[in-house]
Each structure stands twice: as structure tokens, then as C-alpha cells.
Design an enzyme around this catalytic site. Structure first.
Site, PDB file in Angstrom:
ATOM      1  N   LEU A   1       0.857  -1.183   0.000  1.00 51.43           N
ATOM      2  CA  LEU A   1       0.000   0.000   0.000  1.00 51.43           C
ATOM      3  C   LEU A   1       0.894   1.234   0.000  1.00 51.43           C
ATOM      4  CD1 LEU A   1      -2.855  -0.726   2.608  1.00 51.43           C
ATOM      5  CD2 LEU A   1      -3.150  -0.320   0.164  1.00 51.43           C
ATOM      6  N   ASP A   2       0.512   2.261  -0.752  1.00 50.96           N
ATOM      7  CA  ASP A   2       1.250   3.516  -0.729  1.00 50.96           C
ATOM      8  C   ASP A   2       1.264   4.074   0.696  1.00 50.96           C
ATOM      9  OD1 ASP A   2       1.757   3.472  -3.440  1.00 50.96           O
ATOM     10  OD2 ASP A   2      -0.032   4.636  -3.961  1.00 50.96           O
ATOM     11  N   PRO A   3       2.290   4.855   1.057  1.00 45.74           N
ATOM     12  CA  PRO A   3       2.381   5.383   2.426  1.00 45.74           C
ATOM     13  C   PRO A   3       1.125   6.106   2.907  1.00 45.74           C
ATOM     14  CG  PRO A   3       4.448   5.741   1.294  1.00 45.74           C
ATOM     15  CD  PRO A   3       3.490   5.187   0.265  1.00 45.74           C
TER      16      PRO A   3
END
Length: 301
Positions: free
Chosen positions: A46-48
Site C-alpha cells: 500500500l502507498d504510504p
């Protein structure tokens, strides 16, 4: 002599409801520390700034990660209409704007072209490798990043809410390798107004749901104690998309040694991939052939 890996011999899945502002790798490292586990990995980055399901595999469960990575996943995300960014999300710089705003019906009509088997170009700021280097590193260095389109299966893409003329909420179910940021970007192009992702949440990934995930606060609260073990899900949960076969004790011993073993089969055909259990525990994953499973992965749990 190889150094002995520190930590507990613990296997299973811990489902985290990831908050915004932390990388997936940092979450995995935090879980590994909190659980005092020898080995850990995750199924699907997942993106930050994204939130939601991050399924962390521990011990022998890491061998089932590919099956969760390949499973369908569901996302809810907010698209900011009227602006394109260089990262295709709110973290980037605005590189184009448009005063055009589509109607609800125009948005719903446009979504159809992103359902089924589609070709998708990942964002320039992504972990895709180009000549051995991550695309985002090249993009940050100001290099021209040319990423080839890749196939994606989109099961469903629907509009669930129109907050205002600038913001729309969508939900998508897709297969492996889908970039929500690319969907937002390409939808904006199709509508002639530009677009990028403002918020993103993964609702579920294979058998794992955000509603069942624990918070990092809870992880910290019970770190280094056996209290966390109650939230651990069996490694077998990572194999739910494969047919399950069963075997007797003597076959289980053969399979764990990497040899073919007799299995009791019903709804599988010659050449199918399946997993086999004995006394409720996973023994191996492999290919079914004429009454036997030929193992490709074995479990020592």
C-alpha cells in the site's frame, strides 16, 4: 556456519488496518518486532498515504504470500477532478488543470471502459522496475520514465458518491498489480478534466478484511507479549483460493520431505494446483496428478 535467526518460530497471518503516513515495509518490520517473529512479509504494498488491509505473513505463512498477492482486492478511493499531478495522487505537484466537470451520468458511463480485461500504465512514481531500477527513483532524478502498459483484470468499478463537483468516491475490485492512481488518472483523461487520487483505502484483500484488522496502537500496546497471538490467523487462510485435499499420516511425511504423496481428491482434475492438509494443518502446495500431489512448497508447522 550460518547464524541462527533470532525470534520465535511463529506462523500465521496478522491483519493490520494500516494508517496513513507509514510505508508497508515499516509496518512489516513493526509487526516482526512486536511479535518477536523470525520471519515476516506482506501481501501487496500500500502507498504510504493509503489506509486499510495490510496482511502480514509470519513464519511458514510467508510461503502462502503469492496466493494472497494474486487474489482479488477491493478499494474505496476519492478522485479529485480537475487536476493532474506528477504522482497521480495528492502527494505530487499539480501539472495540469481543467475547468471542465463531468456530470454523474458521464462519470458512470466512462467507468465501463475500465472494467474487465484492460491495459494499464503504472504511475511514473511507482515501484515498477525499469532496467533494474525503480521507476520512482528515476522519476525523482528527473529522468524521463517510459513504462509499458500491463494487463489488469477489473471485476467491478462503481461510483458510490459525488461529494461535490470536484470530488467523486469510487469502489473497485481488481486482480493482481492494479494501480488505483492509474485508474484515477486515466478516468480524468477519458472525461476531459484530469484527475488524481485524493484518498485511498483497501477494504479487503482475498480473505482478509479491514474490519478485522488491528491498529498499530494495539500492536504497540501488546508488543512483545503473547496477547497479540489471539489476533493471529492460521497460515491456511492464505490458501483459501486453492482447492483443499487431505492425506493420511504416511503421505504427509513424504510430502514434507518434498516427495509426491497420496491424497484424497474430489473436485480436482489432473494438473490442478491444490494444497493438502493432515489433521487440519497445511502440509504442502503442489500439482495434483493421478491420486498424488507433487509438492512445490512444503510447510513445517
Amino acid at each position: 556456519m550460518a547464524r541462527k535467526r533470532k525470534g520465535r518460530d511463529i506462523s500465521g497471518w496478522l491483519v493490520i488496518d494500516k494508517p496513513a503516513g507509514i510505508t508497508s515495509t515499516s509496518v512489516v518490520n513493526k509487526v516482526k518486532w512486536a511479535m518477536d517473529a523470525k520471519k515476516a512479509g506482506h501481501a501487496g504494498t500500500l502507498d504510504p498515504e493509503a489506509t486499510g488491509v495490510l496482511a502480514v505473513a509470519l513464519g511458514e505463512a510467508t510461503k502462502t504470500v503469492p496466493y494472497i498477492t494474486d487474489a482479488l482486492k477491493a478499494y474505496r478511493f476519492t478522485v479529485r477532478l480537475g487536476q493532474a499531478t506528477n504522482t497521480d495522487d495528492a502527494e505530487g505537484e499539480v501539472i495540469a488543470e481543467s475547468p471542465n466537470r463531468p456530470t454523474d451520468d458521464q462519470i458512470k458511463d466512462a467507468l465501463g471502459q475500465f472494467v474487465g480485461d484492460i491495459e494499464q500504465v503504472p504511475p511514473k512514481f511507482s515501484a515498477v522496475k525499469i532496467d533494474g531500477q525503480r521507476a520512482y527513483k528515476l522519476a525523482r532524478d528527473g529522468q524521463d520514465v517510459d513504462i509499458a502498459a500491463r494487463p489488469l483484470w477489473v471485476e467491478e468499478l462503481v461510483m458510490t458518491d459525488r461529494i461535490d463537483e470536484d470530488h467523486v468516491i469510487l469502489e473497485m475490485i481488481c486482480g493482481k498489480g492494479g494501480y488505483v492512481r492509474s485508474i484515477a488518472r486515466d478516468l480524468g483523461v477519458a472525461l476531459g478534466c484530469h484527475g488524481h487520487v485524493l484518498k485511498l483505502r483497501r477494504l479487503w484483500s482475498g480473505p482478509f478484511n479491514a474490519a478485522d484488522g488491528i491498529s498499530l496502537d494495539l500492536l504497540d500496546q501488546h508488543a512483545k507479549t503473547t496477547e497479540l497471538d489471539q489476533y493471529l490467523r492460521p497460515l491456511e487462510d492464505g490458501l483459501t483460493d486453492l482447492p483443499e485435499l487431505r492425506c493420511p499420516a504416511d503421505a504427509a511425511a513424504k510430502l514434507r520431505n518434498g516427495n509426491p504423496g497420496m491424497v484424497f481428491a474430489a473436485d480436482v482434475e489432473y494438473g490442478d494446483e491444490a494444497w493438502v492438509s493432515h489433521d487440519g494443518h497445511a502440509v504442502a502446495v503442489g500439482v495434483y496428478k493421478a491420486g498424488q500431489l507433487h509438492p512445490s512448497r512444503v510447510f513445517n508447522n
